[in-house]
Design a protein around this motif. Structure first.
Motif, PDB file in Angstrom:
ATOM      1  N   HIS A  48       0.853  -1.183   0.000  1.00  0.00           N
ATOM      2  CA  HIS A  48       0.000   0.000   0.000  1.00  0.00           C
ATOM      3  C   HIS A  48       0.894   1.240   0.000  1.00  0.00           C
ATOM      4  O   HIS A  48       2.115   1.147  -0.070  1.00  0.00           O
ATOM      5  N   HIS A  49       0.267   2.412   0.090  1.00  0.00           N
ATOM      6  CA  HIS A  49       1.061   3.624   0.003  1.00  0.00           C
ATOM      7  C   HIS A  49       1.552   4.098   1.374  1.00  0.00           C
ATOM      8  O   HIS A  49       1.121   3.616   2.414  1.00  0.00           O
ATOM      9  N   PRO A  93       3.943   5.242  -3.384  1.00  0.00           N
ATOM     10  CA  PRO A  93       3.621   3.822  -3.476  1.00  0.00           C
ATOM     11  C   PRO A  93       4.690   2.932  -2.864  1.00  0.00           C
ATOM     12  O   PRO A  93       5.888   3.237  -2.924  1.00  0.00           O
ATOM     13  N   ASP A  94       4.249   1.847  -2.256  1.00  0.00           N
ATOM     14  CA  ASP A  94       5.169   0.816  -1.774  1.00  0.00           C
ATOM     15  C   ASP A  94       5.359  -0.177  -2.908  1.00  0.00           C
ATOM     16  O   ASP A  94       4.435  -0.894  -3.287  1.00  0.00           O
ATOM     17  N   ASP A  97      10.617  -3.070  -4.580  1.00  0.00           N
ATOM     18  CA  ASP A  97      11.996  -2.728  -4.225  1.00  0.00           C
ATOM     19  C   ASP A  97      12.054  -1.554  -3.249  1.00  0.00           C
ATOM     20  O   ASP A  97      13.085  -0.941  -3.062  1.00  0.00           O
ATOM     21  N   GLY A  98      10.934  -1.247  -2.603  1.00  0.00           N
ATOM     22  CA  GLY A  98      10.911  -0.154  -1.633  1.00  0.00           C
ATOM     23  C   GLY A  98       9.837   0.855  -1.964  1.00  0.00           C
ATOM     24  O   GLY A  98       9.071   0.698  -2.908  1.00  0.00           O
ATOM     25  N   VAL A  99       9.765   1.917  -1.167  1.00  0.00           N
ATOM     26  CA  VAL A  99       8.805   2.981  -1.427  1.00  0.00           C
ATOM     27  C   VAL A  99       9.369   3.873  -2.523  1.00  0.00           C
ATOM     28  O   VAL A  99      10.454   4.435  -2.390  1.00  0.00           O
ATOM     29  N   THR A 105       1.955   8.702  -5.980  1.00  0.00           N
ATOM     30  CA  THR A 105       0.631   8.458  -6.561  1.00  0.00           C
ATOM     31  C   THR A 105      -0.322   9.620  -6.325  1.00  0.00           C
ATOM     32  O   THR A 105      -1.363   9.708  -6.968  1.00  0.00           O
ATOM     33  N   ASP A 106      -0.010  10.506  -5.384  1.00  0.00           N
ATOM     34  CA  ASP A 106      -0.771  11.733  -5.168  1.00  0.00           C
ATOM     35  C   ASP A 106       0.241  12.837  -4.944  1.00  0.00           C
ATOM     36  O   ASP A 106       0.873  12.920  -3.901  1.00  0.00           O
TER      37      ASP A 106
END
Length: 366
Positions: A48-49, A93-94, A97-99, A105-106
């Motif tokens: 998730h984000h 975003p997650d 390979d990481g965030v 995304t926003d």
């Protein structure tokens, strides 16, 4: 003032009869750490984000648990990914390979999201006594507060957001009471950092005074979001309302939002209680000195606890349904912070009690 922590595994302040045992607290902390990325980022849950406000709230919970190195990594992530104007985007975003900080995304820039780093940075300093950390984070905190105060209106309220660059980056001047109440706490913590570093910020003191005045005296300056429980308790949770004014506000909304033995509604009159709102109300009650009801609210959401120690976001009681099916780090984090405050954790009580935080300068007119 320095309130140094006592090292990893400090769970004695995370025990509350009927809410958390030491073993349960340890499992909850482990659940959060299992979601935190190696680079320090803390998404809502894997896949998730991440948003900056909940990222900070969860990092603070790690400090309350004595996980200072991992909390520090969370703040380092923020420092590395701050935008040039002092902001952060609203959601990242997650990815596997990481965030992915470069693929937000926003790309809107919400004022209360950006301000909250000051609360977390001050809390981390109080928990660790690490002056070097505070010096290292000061440019990040300073730039974030300057970004936020650029959105302040003449009436003291602070605009909700600056739109994404692809939408022209225009300011949305409408103000949210919940967001501004959170910013009120953040400004006080930012001023505490400035005082600690002997770097006074008189403009911030004026801004804080005007913001507090707007929250206390001018509800018409904020969008009407009175259906949301956050707008009910957040002026107390953020420290703008205290004493009789706080007690009267909580009393006025209690029956509307609190569902006995289940928790706090997110939105009235929807039959949906949420863990995050319940824990934040408990913090507000604790700040008022209403410890008994704070504990009652925390005990009521025991039904949201999952086997891995994390907590479901919410529960629709008309349908006896967990919804959404999300075990969120920030829900667990808010529970740990509420328990830490009730347990007397010095850093947490200092940040959320507010009695030792700067109060700003009173405005010279109405």
């Amino acid at each position: 003032m320095t309130l140094a922590g006592r090292g990893p595994g400090r769970t004695e302040r995370l025990v509350l009869p009927g809410v958390l045992t030491a073993e349960q607290a340890a499992v909850t902390v482990a659940g959060i750490l299992a979601v935190q990325r190696a680079d320090g980022a803390i998404p809502w849950f894997r896949g998730h984000h991440l948003d900056p406000w909940d990222h900070v709230e969860t990092a603070m919970a790690l400090d309350a648990a004595g996980e200072h190195e991992r909390a520090g990594a969370a703040y380092d992530w923020l420092a590395r990914h701050q935008n040039a104007d002092g902001s952060w985007y609203a959601a990242y975003p997650d990815t596997p390979d990481g965030v992915a900080a470069d693929r937000a995304t926003d790309r809107g820039k919400e004022s209360n999201f950006c301000a909250y780093v000051a609360v977390g940075a001050w809390h981390h300093h109080l928990a660790t006594g690490d002056d070097a950390f505070l010096d290292r984070m000061w440019p990040t905190v300073y730039a974030a507060i300057e970004f936020v105060l650029a959105l302040q209106a003449p009436g003291g309220q602070i605009g909700w957001k600056r739109e994404a660059p692809e939408k022209g980056g225009v300011v949305r001047p409408a103000a949210l009471l919940t967001g501004c109440s959170s910013i009120y706490q953040a400004l006080r913590c930012a001023l505490a950092i400035a005082e600690r570093r002997e770097d006074p910020q008189p403009d911030w003191e004026l801004a804080l005074g005007w913001l507090g005045h707007a929250i206390r005296q001018h509800p018409e300056r904020f969008l009407d979001k009175s259906r949301y429980s956050m707008d009910w308790y957040y002026p107390v949770r953020g420290g703008a309302l205290t004493g009789t004014a706080a007690a009267e506000r909580i009393a006025a909304g209690w029956d509307r939002f609190v569902v006995p033995d289940l928790g706090v509604r997110c939105v009235s009159p929807n039959p949906w209680v949420t863990g995050g709102e319940s824990c934040e109300l408990a913090l507000a009650l604790w700040a008022m000195g209403d410890v008994e009801r704070a504990v009652q609210v925390l005990r009521a959401i025991g039904h949201l606890r999952a086997a891995d120690g994390l907590y479901w976001t919410g529960y629709v009681f008309d349908d006896d349904t967990i919804w959404p099916r999300e075990l969120t780090t920030w829900t667990a984090g808010s529970l740990l912070l509420a328990v830490a405050a009730l347990g007397g954790d010095p850093a947490t009580t200092a940040v959320f009690g507010g009695t030792e935080l700067p109060t700003g300068l009173a405005p010279d007119c109405c």
